[in-house]
Design a protein around this motif. Structure first.
Motif, PDB file in Angstrom:
ATOM      1  N   LYS A 115     -18.694 -42.960 -68.710  1.00  0.00           N
ATOM      2  CA  LYS A 115     -20.047 -43.031 -68.170  1.00  0.00           C
ATOM      3  C   LYS A 115     -20.244 -44.337 -67.392  1.00  0.00           C
ATOM      4  O   LYS A 115     -20.877 -44.356 -66.331  1.00  0.00           O
ATOM      5  CB  LYS A 115     -21.074 -42.932 -69.301  1.00  0.00           C
ATOM      6  CG  LYS A 115     -21.123 -41.578 -69.982  1.00  0.00           C
ATOM      7  CD  LYS A 115     -22.142 -41.555 -71.106  1.00  0.00           C
ATOM      8  CE  LYS A 115     -22.164 -40.204 -71.806  1.00  0.00           C
ATOM      9  NZ  LYS A 115     -23.146 -40.192 -72.934  1.00  0.00           N
ATOM     10  N   SER A 116     -19.693 -45.422 -67.925  1.00  0.00           N
ATOM     11  CA  SER A 116     -19.765 -46.706 -67.231  1.00  0.00           C
ATOM     12  C   SER A 116     -19.018 -46.622 -65.901  1.00  0.00           C
ATOM     13  O   SER A 116     -19.496 -47.121 -64.870  1.00  0.00           O
ATOM     14  CB  SER A 116     -19.164 -47.806 -68.115  1.00  0.00           C
ATOM     15  OG  SER A 116     -19.161 -49.051 -67.463  1.00  0.00           O
ATOM     16  N   ALA A 117     -17.848 -45.985 -65.925  1.00  0.00           N
ATOM     17  CA  ALA A 117     -17.059 -45.835 -64.698  1.00  0.00           C
ATOM     18  C   ALA A 117     -17.800 -44.995 -63.662  1.00  0.00           C
ATOM     19  O   ALA A 117     -17.760 -45.298 -62.463  1.00  0.00           O
ATOM     20  CB  ALA A 117     -15.705 -45.212 -65.019  1.00  0.00           C
ATOM     21  N   GLU A 118     -18.489 -43.941 -64.105  1.00  0.00           N
ATOM     22  CA  GLU A 118     -19.268 -43.120 -63.169  1.00  0.00           C
ATOM     23  C   GLU A 118     -20.341 -43.944 -62.484  1.00  0.00           C
ATOM     24  O   GLU A 118     -20.558 -43.835 -61.267  1.00  0.00           O
ATOM     25  CB  GLU A 118     -19.908 -41.950 -63.917  1.00  0.00           C
ATOM     26  CG  GLU A 118     -18.960 -40.808 -64.245  1.00  0.00           C
ATOM     27  CD  GLU A 118     -19.684 -39.636 -64.871  1.00  0.00           C
ATOM     28  OE1 GLU A 118     -19.675 -38.545 -64.258  1.00  0.00           O
ATOM     29  OE2 GLU A 118     -20.261 -39.808 -65.951  1.00  0.00           O
ATOM     30  N   ALA A 119     -21.021 -44.791 -63.265  1.00  0.00           N
ATOM     31  CA  ALA A 119     -22.045 -45.657 -62.686  1.00  0.00           C
ATOM     32  C   ALA A 119     -21.422 -46.650 -61.712  1.00  0.00           C
ATOM     33  O   ALA A 119     -21.985 -46.945 -60.648  1.00  0.00           O
ATOM     34  CB  ALA A 119     -22.802 -46.396 -63.791  1.00  0.00           C
ATOM     35  N   ALA A 120     -20.244 -47.170 -62.075  1.00  0.00           N
ATOM     36  CA  ALA A 120     -19.558 -48.117 -61.190  1.00  0.00           C
ATOM     37  C   ALA A 120     -19.114 -47.454 -59.899  1.00  0.00           C
ATOM     38  O   ALA A 120     -19.179 -48.057 -58.819  1.00  0.00           O
ATOM     39  CB  ALA A 120     -18.368 -48.732 -61.913  1.00  0.00           C
ATOM     40  N   LEU A 166     -16.440 -57.798 -63.542  1.00  0.00           N
ATOM     41  CA  LEU A 166     -16.238 -57.316 -64.903  1.00  0.00           C
ATOM     42  C   LEU A 166     -17.454 -56.524 -65.353  1.00  0.00           C
ATOM     43  O   LEU A 166     -18.599 -56.990 -65.212  1.00  0.00           O
ATOM     44  CB  LEU A 166     -16.023 -58.485 -65.867  1.00  0.00           C
ATOM     45  CG  LEU A 166     -14.872 -59.434 -65.571  1.00  0.00           C
ATOM     46  CD1 LEU A 166     -14.719 -60.437 -66.716  1.00  0.00           C
ATOM     47  CD2 LEU A 166     -13.569 -58.687 -65.346  1.00  0.00           C
ATOM     48  N   LEU A 167     -17.212 -55.358 -65.909  1.00  0.00           N
ATOM     49  CA  LEU A 167     -18.287 -54.498 -66.395  1.00  0.00           C
ATOM     50  C   LEU A 167     -17.932 -54.021 -67.794  1.00  0.00           C
ATOM     51  O   LEU A 167     -16.869 -53.424 -67.998  1.00  0.00           O
ATOM     52  CB  LEU A 167     -18.469 -53.302 -65.456  1.00  0.00           C
ATOM     53  CG  LEU A 167     -19.569 -52.314 -65.815  1.00  0.00           C
ATOM     54  CD1 LEU A 167     -20.945 -52.955 -65.695  1.00  0.00           C
ATOM     55  CD2 LEU A 167     -19.486 -51.064 -64.925  1.00  0.00           C
ATOM     56  N   GLY A 170     -20.856 -61.915 -70.072  1.00  0.00           N
ATOM     57  CA  GLY A 170     -19.796 -61.233 -69.341  1.00  0.00           C
ATOM     58  C   GLY A 170     -19.952 -59.735 -69.232  1.00  0.00           C
ATOM     59  O   GLY A 170     -19.037 -59.065 -68.749  1.00  0.00           O
ATOM     60  N   ALA A 171     -21.093 -59.172 -69.636  1.00  0.00           N
ATOM     61  CA  ALA A 171     -21.268 -57.721 -69.572  1.00  0.00           C
ATOM     62  C   ALA A 171     -21.274 -57.217 -68.141  1.00  0.00           C
ATOM     63  O   ALA A 171     -20.859 -56.089 -67.849  1.00  0.00           O
ATOM     64  CB  ALA A 171     -22.558 -57.309 -70.282  1.00  0.00           C
ATOM     65  N   SER A 172     -21.766 -58.041 -67.224  1.00  0.00           N
ATOM     66  CA  SER A 172     -21.766 -57.730 -65.788  1.00  0.00           C
ATOM     67  C   SER A 172     -21.605 -59.060 -65.075  1.00  0.00           C
ATOM     68  O   SER A 172     -22.562 -59.810 -64.902  1.00  0.00           O
ATOM     69  CB  SER A 172     -23.087 -57.052 -65.381  1.00  0.00           C
ATOM     70  OG  SER A 172     -23.179 -56.952 -63.964  1.00  0.00           O
TER      71      SER A 172
END
Length: 332
Positions: free
Chosen positions: A19-24, A96-97, A183-185
């Protein structure tokens, strides 16, 4: 056109990582570059799940790589940083995400454009909010002996006296320089990484981004908080920090390493004594019913026991930081 390499570190959270990758992917639509997902030796089938989803989704700008060893947050992200762009190309920026973070469609571009316009900025962090839209505290001062005392005591008079040392900072409404950001974003300039190196792999978890921002500051690079870059974050999914019954040893390891490495043995010892003194004030106030107890069960005892052991062991010089050459030359 400036290129961005987005790195997402997975450890046993494959569905959320996707899901994170889709947003990225959506946020990278108009940005030159790639996304690399690093499976940090999950050993739970995550790597296969990630590879299959990337293939089925036709995500041609996304690669999945295996770290081969769970060395923690910094080491896992270093694997992605070292991988670079396809064919070994060098990006202009590394973003970094977290695997439980979801950037708005313009979040990555906002950070990139800010850094393009401000060549003195080595790192830039986003406005992080929960899925309930509540802001997360992600702007901080560097830790110090005074901050250890204030953080342990958690007392109004102490905090007012040491307000200059309080680590968490109010969330600015405008772009503002900070000592360090979460470091979350986090976007990092590749030129900076080439100069100072990537994450110190001596940290398993916690303090690694604090250490990196301090090294950057000492080398003349600025860290900016950019609130127009907005990222939703669940938080603590992999680490379980919000549910700690006991402070884990790796947190104490990282804290000790940060002070010992960056400020010397005397300051590391003073920082521990300061936190114990502050915690003692908190424990007295808690016993009197004037304050909640600060920290997980046994925290003060565990802190003292850990740091006494650390005094005997010292710090491993070979692990002080990842040199600029190791970022590109180390194999995984």
């Amino acid at each position: 056109m400036a290129t961005v390499l987005t790195v997402i570190l997975n450890w046993r959270t494959a569905p959320m990582t996707l899901k994170s990758a889709e947003a990225a992917i959506a946020a990278m639509e108009d940005i030159a570059g790639e996304i690399v997902i690093v499976d940090n030796d999950s050993q739970d089938g995550s790597e296969d799940i990630l590879r299959e989803a990337v293939a089925e989704g036709g995500w041609d700008r996304v690669r999945v790589i295996q770290s081969g060893h769970n060395g923690g947050f910094g080491a896992g992200n270093n694997v992605g940083i070292r991988a670079g762009l396809t064919g070994g190309g060098r990006p202009d920026y590394v973003y970094l995400l977290n695997s439980d973070a979801f950037p708005a469609v313009d979040a990555i571009q906002v950070l990139r454009d800010h850094m393009e316009a401000n060549p003195a900025v080595g790192l830039a962090g986003s406005y992080i909010h929960g899925t309930d839209d509540q802001p997360h505290v992600t702007c901080f001062r560097f830790p110090s002996v005074a901050s250890e005392f204030e953080g342990g005591a958690q007392s109004g008079p102490v905090s007012r006296l040491l307000r200059h040392a309080i680590i968490p900072q109010p969330i600015p409404e405008q772009t503002t320089p900070m000592d360090w950001v979460a470091g979350a974003s986090l976007m990092m300039r590749q030129d900076m990484l080439d100069q100072i190196g990537a994450f110190d792999e001596g940290y398993f978890l916690y303090f690694e981004e604090t250490d990196l921002c301090l090294r950057a500051a000492r080398a003349g690079w600025r860290t900016d908080y950019v609130p127009t870059s907005r990222v939703a974050h669940i938080g603590s999914v992999s680490t379980g920090m919000k549910q700690w019954d006991r402070t884990p040893g790796y947190w104490f390891d990282s804290r000790w390493r940060y002070f010992r490495k960056n400020h010397g043995l005397g300051t590391a010892m003073a920082a521990t004594l300061a936190q114990v003194s502050g915690l003692s004030i908190n424990r007295l106030r808690a016993a009197l019913g004037n304050a909640p107890r600060n920290g997980p069960k046994g925290h003060m005892r565990d802190l003292l026991a850990h740091d006494l052991r650390a005094l005997r062991k010292g710090i491993a010089p070979a692990s002080i930081h990842s040199s600029a050459s190791s970022v590109t030359e180390r194999t995984t």
